[in-house]
Design a protein around this motif. Sequence first.
Motif, PDB file in Angstrom:
ATOM      1  N   LEU A 186       0.851  -1.184   0.000  1.00  0.00           N
ATOM      2  CA  LEU A 186       0.000   0.000   0.000  1.00  0.00           C
ATOM      3  C   LEU A 186       0.888   1.235   0.000  1.00  0.00           C
ATOM      4  O   LEU A 186       1.910   1.268   0.692  1.00  0.00           O
ATOM      5  CB  LEU A 186      -0.892   0.001   1.243  1.00  0.00           C
ATOM      6  CG  LEU A 186      -1.604  -1.316   1.561  1.00  0.00           C
ATOM      7  CD1 LEU A 186      -2.147  -1.299   2.985  1.00  0.00           C
ATOM      8  CD2 LEU A 186      -2.731  -1.554   0.562  1.00  0.00           C
ATOM      9  N   TYR A 187       0.477   2.279  -0.737  1.00  0.00           N
ATOM     10  CA  TYR A 187       1.365   3.417  -0.948  1.00  0.00           C
ATOM     11  C   TYR A 187       0.693   4.758  -0.661  1.00  0.00           C
ATOM     12  O   TYR A 187      -0.524   4.918  -0.816  1.00  0.00           O
ATOM     13  CB  TYR A 187       1.866   3.421  -2.395  1.00  0.00           C
ATOM     14  CG  TYR A 187       2.661   2.197  -2.751  1.00  0.00           C
ATOM     15  CD1 TYR A 187       4.042   2.169  -2.613  1.00  0.00           C
ATOM     16  CD2 TYR A 187       2.014   1.046  -3.204  1.00  0.00           C
ATOM     17  CE1 TYR A 187       4.767   1.023  -2.930  1.00  0.00           C
ATOM     18  CE2 TYR A 187       2.725  -0.100  -3.515  1.00  0.00           C
ATOM     19  CZ  TYR A 187       4.106  -0.100  -3.375  1.00  0.00           C
ATOM     20  OH  TYR A 187       4.815  -1.239  -3.674  1.00  0.00           O
ATOM     21  N   ALA A 188       1.536   5.729  -0.254  1.00  0.00           N
ATOM     22  CA  ALA A 188       1.107   7.104  -0.022  1.00  0.00           C
ATOM     23  C   ALA A 188       1.952   8.031  -0.880  1.00  0.00           C
ATOM     24  O   ALA A 188       3.027   7.658  -1.355  1.00  0.00           O
ATOM     25  CB  ALA A 188       1.263   7.474   1.454  1.00  0.00           C
ATOM     26  N   GLU A 193       2.900  11.342   5.452  1.00  0.00           N
ATOM     27  CA  GLU A 193       1.571  10.772   5.658  1.00  0.00           C
ATOM     28  C   GLU A 193       1.648   9.264   5.829  1.00  0.00           C
ATOM     29  O   GLU A 193       0.898   8.679   6.621  1.00  0.00           O
ATOM     30  CB  GLU A 193       0.634  11.123   4.509  1.00  0.00           C
ATOM     31  CG  GLU A 193      -0.797  10.718   4.822  1.00  0.00           C
ATOM     32  CD  GLU A 193      -1.820  11.238   3.842  1.00  0.00           C
ATOM     33  OE1 GLU A 193      -3.018  11.088   4.138  1.00  0.00           O
ATOM     34  OE2 GLU A 193      -1.438  11.770   2.775  1.00  0.00           O
ATOM     35  N   ALA A 194       2.543   8.609   5.109  1.00  0.00           N
ATOM     36  CA  ALA A 194       2.703   7.160   5.266  1.00  0.00           C
ATOM     37  C   ALA A 194       3.052   6.810   6.709  1.00  0.00           C
ATOM     38  O   ALA A 194       2.569   5.811   7.255  1.00  0.00           O
ATOM     39  CB  ALA A 194       3.782   6.650   4.318  1.00  0.00           C
ATOM     40  N   LEU A 200      -1.373   4.681  12.821  1.00  0.00           N
ATOM     41  CA  LEU A 200      -2.790   4.366  13.002  1.00  0.00           C
ATOM     42  C   LEU A 200      -3.045   2.874  12.808  1.00  0.00           C
ATOM     43  O   LEU A 200      -3.880   2.279  13.502  1.00  0.00           O
ATOM     44  CB  LEU A 200      -3.637   5.191  12.027  1.00  0.00           C
ATOM     45  CG  LEU A 200      -3.746   6.681  12.376  1.00  0.00           C
ATOM     46  CD1 LEU A 200      -4.364   7.465  11.222  1.00  0.00           C
ATOM     47  CD2 LEU A 200      -4.565   6.885  13.653  1.00  0.00           C
ATOM     48  N   MET A 201      -2.325   2.251  11.899  1.00  0.00           N
ATOM     49  CA  MET A 201      -2.446   0.812  11.729  1.00  0.00           C
ATOM     50  C   MET A 201      -2.017   0.079  13.000  1.00  0.00           C
ATOM     51  O   MET A 201      -2.627  -0.924  13.400  1.00  0.00           O
ATOM     52  CB  MET A 201      -1.599   0.346  10.549  1.00  0.00           C
ATOM     53  CG  MET A 201      -2.057   0.853   9.198  1.00  0.00           C
ATOM     54  SD  MET A 201      -0.929   0.411   7.844  1.00  0.00           S
ATOM     55  CE  MET A 201      -1.464  -1.250   7.494  1.00  0.00           C
ATOM     56  N   THR A 222       5.761   6.208  -1.795  1.00  0.00           N
ATOM     57  CA  THR A 222       6.142   5.770  -0.451  1.00  0.00           C
ATOM     58  C   THR A 222       5.284   4.603   0.019  1.00  0.00           C
ATOM     59  O   THR A 222       4.063   4.724   0.100  1.00  0.00           O
ATOM     60  CB  THR A 222       6.012   6.926   0.557  1.00  0.00           C
ATOM     61  OG1 THR A 222       6.763   8.045   0.098  1.00  0.00           O
ATOM     62  CG2 THR A 222       6.519   6.491   1.925  1.00  0.00           C
ATOM     63  N   ARG A 223       5.924   3.486   0.332  1.00  0.00           N
ATOM     64  CA  ARG A 223       5.145   2.332   0.803  1.00  0.00           C
ATOM     65  C   ARG A 223       4.738   2.519   2.255  1.00  0.00           C
ATOM     66  O   ARG A 223       5.553   2.821   3.122  1.00  0.00           O
ATOM     67  CB  ARG A 223       5.935   1.037   0.636  1.00  0.00           C
ATOM     68  CG  ARG A 223       5.072  -0.192   0.918  1.00  0.00           C
ATOM     69  CD  ARG A 223       5.629  -1.476   0.347  1.00  0.00           C
ATOM     70  NE  ARG A 223       6.811  -1.916   1.080  1.00  0.00           N
ATOM     71  CZ  ARG A 223       7.400  -3.096   0.841  1.00  0.00           C
ATOM     72  NH1 ARG A 223       6.932  -3.893  -0.104  1.00  0.00           N
ATOM     73  NH2 ARG A 223       8.465  -3.449   1.532  1.00  0.00           N
ATOM     74  N   ILE A 224       3.459   2.335   2.491  1.00  0.00           N
ATOM     75  CA  ILE A 224       2.921   2.410   3.854  1.00  0.00           C
ATOM     76  C   ILE A 224       3.164   1.093   4.572  1.00  0.00           C
ATOM     77  O   ILE A 224       3.673   1.053   5.698  1.00  0.00           O
ATOM     78  CB  ILE A 224       1.400   2.696   3.823  1.00  0.00           C
ATOM     79  CG1 ILE A 224       1.097   3.979   3.054  1.00  0.00           C
ATOM     80  CG2 ILE A 224       0.841   2.778   5.249  1.00  0.00           C
ATOM     81  CD1 ILE A 224      -0.376   4.125   2.704  1.00  0.00           C
ATOM     82  N   ALA A 225       2.780   0.008   3.914  1.00  0.00           N
ATOM     83  CA  ALA A 225       2.902  -1.319   4.530  1.00  0.00           C
ATOM     84  C   ALA A 225       2.708  -2.386   3.466  1.00  0.00           C
ATOM     85  O   ALA A 225       2.267  -2.106   2.345  1.00  0.00           O
ATOM     86  CB  ALA A 225       1.855  -1.485   5.630  1.00  0.00           C
TER      87      ALA A 225
END
Length: 259
Positions: A186-188, A193-194, A200-201, A222-225
């Motif tokens: 998942l990406y931002a 913000e990521a 929050l995750m 940018t990869r979030i997770a």
Amino acid sequence: MTAGLRYEAATERRTWMLSTLRSVGFLSVVDLARQLGVSQMTIRRDLHALENGGHVRLVHGGASLTARALRGAGFTEDDDAEGREGVAAFAVELAGETDTIAIDAGATGHAVARALPDDFGGCVVSHSLPVLQYLSEGRTERVVALGGELLPGRHAFVGPTTEAATAQLRVRTFFLSPCGIDARGLYAHSSAEASVERHLMDIADDVVVVVTREVFRASAPTRIATLDRMTKLITDQRPPAELACALRRVGVVPHVVGG
């Protein structure tokens, strides 16, 4: 846009409003007046003109974009507006009447906030300014605002202050709306913000990813997770084959709204 930059022409102001609304979902009269360097009365006249043209829907304190506006002149023809409302309505059914939930920034996050039922008696945590503004009018029992540095364009709070505010919190469900998604994760659009989204995750029992088909085509740096961090995926279109295979490997079955 630089704060206080004056836009004299009504057409130019209104074009900018529509373009910005497409990104953030909601704009307040106060914020518009400050950013455009005109009076609140002028902003209200502009919004009423846009409402009469079917482009915006006026709500207390500001305006949100109508589905028609996204398909009108100057915008890409797509069904993302209708899809966004559909996935948001499905997503909020997963929240209990008194749950504590977190809502992400962006147009889909704002749609999730708008989709909350009138009898929702829980608590909403968010770093999204539009979400906070919408819910501040008594639309839910309790709202926790994650303040910090305001990220231009996304109208979301980010940075160490925002992240620190999550440390003592716990939420039942985080409704995450990434800017992009593929088989790798998942990406931002920004690392700032990521980072907030990862925090929050970390405090959520369940991470429900709520997206429309545009996210499968989008590119964000940018990869979030990774995909295994999500609990559920709600979308308006079946994921591409490679992504679908990756989701099966981590045990996530997409919920396709209307599909």
